[in-house]
Design an enzyme around this catalytic site. Sequence first.
Site, PDB file in Angstrom:
ATOM      1  N   THR A 243       0.847  -1.201   0.000  1.00 40.57           N
ATOM      2  CA  THR A 243       0.000   0.000   0.000  1.00 40.57           C
ATOM      3  C   THR A 243       0.880   1.247   0.000  1.00 40.57           C
ATOM      4  OG1 THR A 243      -1.682  -1.218   1.180  1.00 40.57           O
ATOM      5  CG2 THR A 243      -1.836   1.186   1.290  1.00 40.57           C
ATOM      6  N   CYS A 331      27.065   6.120   5.290  1.00 38.47           N
ATOM      7  CA  CYS A 331      26.959   4.674   5.412  1.00 38.47           C
ATOM      8  C   CYS A 331      28.311   4.057   5.722  1.00 38.47           C
ATOM      9  CB  CYS A 331      26.407   4.069   4.129  1.00 38.47           C
ATOM     10  SG  CYS A 331      24.989   4.951   3.527  1.00 38.47           S
TER      11      CYS A 331
HETATM   12  N1  PLP Z   1      22.997   6.834  -3.499  1.00 38.34           N
HETATM   13  C1  PLP Z   1      23.719   7.850  -3.034  1.00 38.34           C
HETATM   14  C2  PLP Z   1      24.662   8.545  -3.964  1.00 38.34           C
HETATM   15  C3  PLP Z   1      23.599   8.265  -1.709  1.00 38.34           C
HETATM   16  O1  PLP Z   1      24.336   9.288  -1.264  1.00 38.34           O
HETATM   17  C4  PLP Z   1      22.694   7.585  -0.865  1.00 38.34           C
HETATM   18  C5  PLP Z   1      22.589   7.936   0.567  1.00 38.34           C
HETATM   19  O2  PLP Z   1      23.510   8.423   1.181  1.00 38.34           O
HETATM   20  C6  PLP Z   1      21.944   6.532  -1.398  1.00 38.34           C
HETATM   21  C7  PLP Z   1      22.111   6.190  -2.723  1.00 38.34           C
HETATM   22  C8  PLP Z   1      20.960   5.782  -0.570  1.00 38.34           C
HETATM   23  O3  PLP Z   1      19.806   6.554  -0.344  1.00 38.34           O
HETATM   24  P1  PLP Z   1      18.843   6.167   0.862  1.00 38.34           P
HETATM   25  O4  PLP Z   1      19.517   6.633   2.111  1.00 38.34           O
HETATM   26  O5  PLP Z   1      17.582   6.917   0.575  1.00 38.34           O
HETATM   27  O6  PLP Z   1      18.659   4.710   0.828  1.00 38.34           O
END
Ligand code: PLP
Length: 395
Positions: A243, A331
Amino acid sequence: MRKTYLDNNATTPLHPEVKEAIAKSLDLFGNASSAHFFGQEARKAVDDARKKVAALINAKPGEIIFTSCGSESNNLVIKGATCQDVYCKPEESRPGKHIITSQIEHPSVINPIKSLERQGFKVTWLPVDKYGLVDPALMEKAITKQTVLISIMTANNEIGTIEPIAELAQIARKHEVYFHTDAVQAVGKLDIDVKEMSVDFLSLSGHKLYAPKGVAATYIREGISVCPLLQGGHQERGLRGGTENTLGIIALGKACEVAMRDRQENVERIWKLREKLRIGILEKISEVIINGHPEKVLPTTLSVIFRYIEGESILLRLSAEGIAVSTGSACASGTLEPSHVLLAIGLPHELAHGTIRFSFGIENTGEDIDYTLEVLPGIIRQLREMSPLWPGNIK
Ligand code: PLP
């Protein structure tokens, strides 16, 4: 304590107009798939938002699939376009098993591709130059009859370098290979036009452009069939069961509408802030190196190496003074491994470890930069005084 947020590549605060749009929709609880009035109201809100997202990147509304995050958007394209399932890809249209990507992609591109590699796909991991640029000639050379997908990011989240996407995508189209770009850091900052760029797939994410976390979108060019990642109901043309996140989608639509209206003005102002910080750092602090391309770079990103000291220590000292920055991608932090992006542009481990990313957004002001330039030189001096690597300390 004064709070200065210079980590907008990690995530952005909600735009006041996005907040207002969410607040106004809190009672819109209907299921967009329901035929009755409540459902139709939600359907209309989702459709309106789809038009706004499409408009920002010059796509058709039917080419936008809502997802939960940029990572999901990337996975949908990478797994969906390469899928070998005979149910959605009949034998004769089964794709080849070669993928081309770069060494500096986000983990949400790298990891699904590594997973396909373990399943028998061949992968070409293109190197980049010292600025982080992919060489179009190298990419073209890597294309084979088996190549099914090329995925190159529009702009890098750590160093800000902007790739020549239109040139790369046109080469891919000439060879009839699908081209995906992860534009999560670029949408809302650069002028993104999927038709002009000739891309087949594009990923964007709400929380990088002043919408909340939990909503994102994938552009899939009309006529291309991909397998769903999340199988379920018929939502999002059967490409993403579940949804719809009505509130998140409304927020993303509003954020895109605002970006379309304000992008140019914001970008010009933010570029001045970036330059003020860059020049200030170079004037006040010795032994620094700026990463990324000098011109083909996101206005929102400034990646700096402070030699002889650790980025983590700088981050913590700045945080204690109310200034939020990052040491690499959000990350990647939490591990002690140097960033794969910084290694790919040729930095040795010790320089990669001394890197700080300042990333700017619409809420930043000249005072934020003045304050940072007031605090930062002292922190760097103190850390260097303690560093066994600092030439002044070597007896
Ligand atoms: N791609 C890039 C270049 C990013 O900088 C990020 C997040 O830092 C992502 C993908 C992932 O995005 P999301 O945090 O919305 O999963």
